[in-house]
Design a protein around this motif. Structure first.
Motif, mmCIF file in Angstrom:
data_model
loop_
_atom_site.group_PDB
_atom_site.id
_atom_site.type_symbol
_atom_site.label_atom_id
_atom_site.label_comp_id
_atom_site.label_asym_id
_atom_site.label_seq_id
_atom_site.Cartn_x
_atom_site.Cartn_y
_atom_site.Cartn_z
ATOM 1 N N ASN A 6 0.838 -1.194 0.000
ATOM 2 C CA ASN A 6 0.000 0.000 0.000
ATOM 3 C C ASN A 6 0.871 1.240 0.000
ATOM 4 O OD1 ASN A 6 -2.424 -1.512 0.188
ATOM 5 N ND2 ASN A 6 -2.104 -1.753 2.383
ATOM 6 N N LEU A 7 0.444 2.253 -0.733
ATOM 7 C CA LEU A 7 1.220 3.475 -0.863
ATOM 8 C C LEU A 7 0.281 4.671 -0.796
ATOM 9 C CD1 LEU A 7 4.247 4.268 -1.544
ATOM 10 C CD2 LEU A 7 3.446 4.590 -3.880
ATOM 11 N N ARG A 8 0.576 5.595 0.088
ATOM 12 C CA ARG A 8 -0.235 6.810 0.216
ATOM 13 C C ARG A 8 0.520 7.987 -0.383
ATOM 14 N NH1 ARG A 8 -0.579 4.124 5.058
ATOM 15 N NH2 ARG A 8 1.066 5.434 5.935
ATOM 16 N N TYR A 9 -0.128 8.674 -1.325
ATOM 17 C CA TYR A 9 0.473 9.839 -1.985
ATOM 18 C C TYR A 9 -0.408 11.054 -1.742
ATOM 19 C CZ TYR A 9 1.434 13.088 -5.875
ATOM 20 O OH TYR A 9 1.679 14.210 -6.626
ATOM 21 N N VAL A 10 0.204 12.137 -1.245
ATOM 22 C CA VAL A 10 -0.507 13.383 -0.991
ATOM 23 C C VAL A 10 0.192 14.520 -1.726
ATOM 24 C CG1 VAL A 10 -1.343 15.003 0.743
ATOM 25 C CG2 VAL A 10 -1.253 12.556 1.265
ATOM 26 N N ALA A 11 -0.586 15.318 -2.457
ATOM 27 C CA ALA A 11 -0.054 16.447 -3.217
ATOM 28 C C ALA A 11 -0.494 17.758 -2.576
ATOM 29 C CB ALA A 11 -0.546 16.382 -4.663
ATOM 30 N N LEU A 12 0.465 18.642 -2.332
ATOM 31 C CA LEU A 12 0.197 19.954 -1.750
ATOM 32 C C LEU A 12 0.606 21.025 -2.754
ATOM 33 C CD1 LEU A 12 1.570 17.957 0.584
ATOM 34 C CD2 LEU A 12 1.151 19.934 2.032
ATOM 35 N N GLY A 13 -0.182 22.113 -2.847
ATOM 36 C CA GLY A 13 0.235 23.161 -3.758
ATOM 37 C C GLY A 13 -0.880 24.098 -4.176
ATOM 38 N N ASP A 14 -0.681 24.695 -5.353
ATOM 39 C CA ASP A 14 -1.624 25.676 -5.893
ATOM 40 C C ASP A 14 -2.227 25.157 -7.194
ATOM 41 O OD1 ASP A 14 0.454 26.030 -7.757
ATOM 42 O OD2 ASP A 14 1.272 27.750 -6.688
ATOM 43 N N SER A 15 -2.518 26.052 -8.128
ATOM 44 C CA SER A 15 -3.218 25.655 -9.349
ATOM 45 C C SER A 15 -2.452 24.648 -10.190
ATOM 46 C CB SER A 15 -3.528 26.899 -10.196
ATOM 47 O OG SER A 15 -2.340 27.615 -10.487
ATOM 48 N N HIS A 16 -1.123 24.711 -10.164
ATOM 49 C CA HIS A 16 -0.329 23.765 -10.958
ATOM 50 C C HIS A 16 -0.577 22.337 -10.489
ATOM 51 C CE1 HIS A 16 1.964 26.914 -13.015
ATOM 52 N NE2 HIS A 16 1.889 27.571 -11.877
ATOM 53 N N THR A 17 -0.582 22.150 -9.170
ATOM 54 C CA THR A 17 -0.823 20.827 -8.610
ATOM 55 C C THR A 17 -2.283 20.438 -8.715
ATOM 56 O OG1 THR A 17 1.019 21.187 -7.078
ATOM 57 C CG2 THR A 17 -0.518 19.416 -6.545
#
Length: 259
Positions: A6-17
Motif C-alpha cells: 500500500n502506498l499513500r500519496y498526498v499532493a500539496l500546492g496551488d493551481s499547478h498541482t
C-alpha cells in the motif's frame, strides 16, 4: 520507498498541482499530480491519493491550510510545489516564501515520507512580457534546490531542460500547462523518484515548429496582456484570488484505479 504494498500519496500546492490547464471545471481537472498517481499505481502498488491543492494559494497559505491535513494522512510520497503565485506579486519576499516551503519539506520528511518538488522554467521564454521577473525565478529555483538538499527532498529540475519552455507545453494564459505539459512534469517527477520504467524521455525535444513572424508574436503578446494579465492585475487590486471560495478537489485519500 517501497512499491510492493500500500502506498499513500498526498499532493500539496496551488493551481499547478490542482491541474489547471488539463481539463476544466466542468469535466474535471487532471494535472501532473493525478498523472503521477497513475504512474505510482502502474508499478503494482496499491495507491491511495489525495490532492489538497487549491488555485491561487500562496506558499504561506499552502503551509497553513494543507500541511496539517497532509501529515495526518501519513503519506509515503508527498509532492510540494508552491511559490509561483508569490514570485509574480509585488512585495515578494524570497526568504519568507522559501522558508514556508522548507518548513513543509522538514515536517513531511520527518515522518519518513519521500518528498519531491519542482523548479519553475524560464518565465521570460514562456511570456516575454514577464522578463523583469526572471531574476526572481532563477533565485527562487536556487533557493528551492538548496532547501530540498538540506532535507533530502527529490527535485525534478524541470527548469534545467530546454523542452520546459516549449510553448506547446503551456496554456494560453502562459502560467499553466497544457495536458502535454502536465504529462511531461509527471514524467519528470517519476524519473526523479526513480519509479520502475521511468526514464529521461520526458525531456525529449518536440518536433520543430515553423518560425513565427514578429507581427504574430506581437499580436499574441497584446492578446495575452488584455486577456490574462489585465484581469489578473484587477483581481490583485481588489484583493481577490482565483481560488476564493474553492476547496481541494480530492481532500481525502482515495484508491487510484488502474486500467
Amino acid at each position: 520507498m517501497r512499491l510492493d504494498g500500500n502506498l499513500r500519496y498526498v499532493a500539496l500546492g496551488d493551481s499547478h498541482t490542482e491541474g489547471v490547464g488539463d481539463g476544466d471545471d466542468d469535466t474535471g481537472l487532471r494535472g501532473w499530480a493525478d498523472r503521477l498517481a497513475d504512474r505510482l499505481a502502474a508499478t503494482g502498488a496499491r495507491v491511495e491519493y489525495a490532492n489538497l491543492a487549491v488555485r491561487g494559494r500562496l506558499a504561506r497559505q499552502v503551509r497553513e491550510e494543507q500541511l496539517a491535513a497532509a501529515l495526518e494522512m501519513r503519506p509515503d510520497v508527498a509532492t510540494v510545489f508552491a511559490g509561483v503565485n508569490d514570485v509574480i506579486r509585488s512585495g515578494y519576499d524570497a526568504e519568507a516564501v522559501v522558508g514556508h516551503l522548507e518548513a513543509m519539506f522538514a515536517e513531511l520528511t520527518a515522518t519518513g515520507a519521500r518528498v519531491a518538488t519542482l523548479t519553475f522554467p524560464d518565465i521570460a521564454r514562456i511570456a516575454p512580457l514577464t522578463k523583469p521577473l526572471l531574476p526572481r525565478v532563477l533565485d527562487f529555483n536556487e533557493r528551492v534546490r538548496a532547501a530540498a538538499d538540506r532535507h533530502g527532498v527529490v527535485v525534478a529540475d524541470v527548469a534545467a531542460h530546454e523542452v520546459a519552455t516549449d510553448r506547446r507545453l503551456w496554456a494560453t494564459d502562459r502560467l499553466h500547462c497544457t495536458p502535454l505539459g502536465h504529462d511531461r512534469i509527471a514524467g519528470a517527477l517519476a524519473s526523479a523518484l526513480e519509479l520502475p520504467g521511468a526514464d529521461g524521455s520526458w525531456a525529449d525535444a518536440l518536433p520543430l515548429m515553423p518560425e513565427r513572424s514578429t507581427l504574430l508574436t506581437l499580436a499574441e503578446e497584446v492578446r495575452w496582456l488584455g486577456t490574462f494579465l489585465g484581469p489578473w492585475m484587477v483581481r490583485r487590486v481588489r484583493g481577490r484570488s482565483s481560488g476564493d471560495g474553492r476547496a481541494a478537489k480530492r481532500p481525502a485519500l482515495l484508491p487510484v484505479e488502474t486500467a
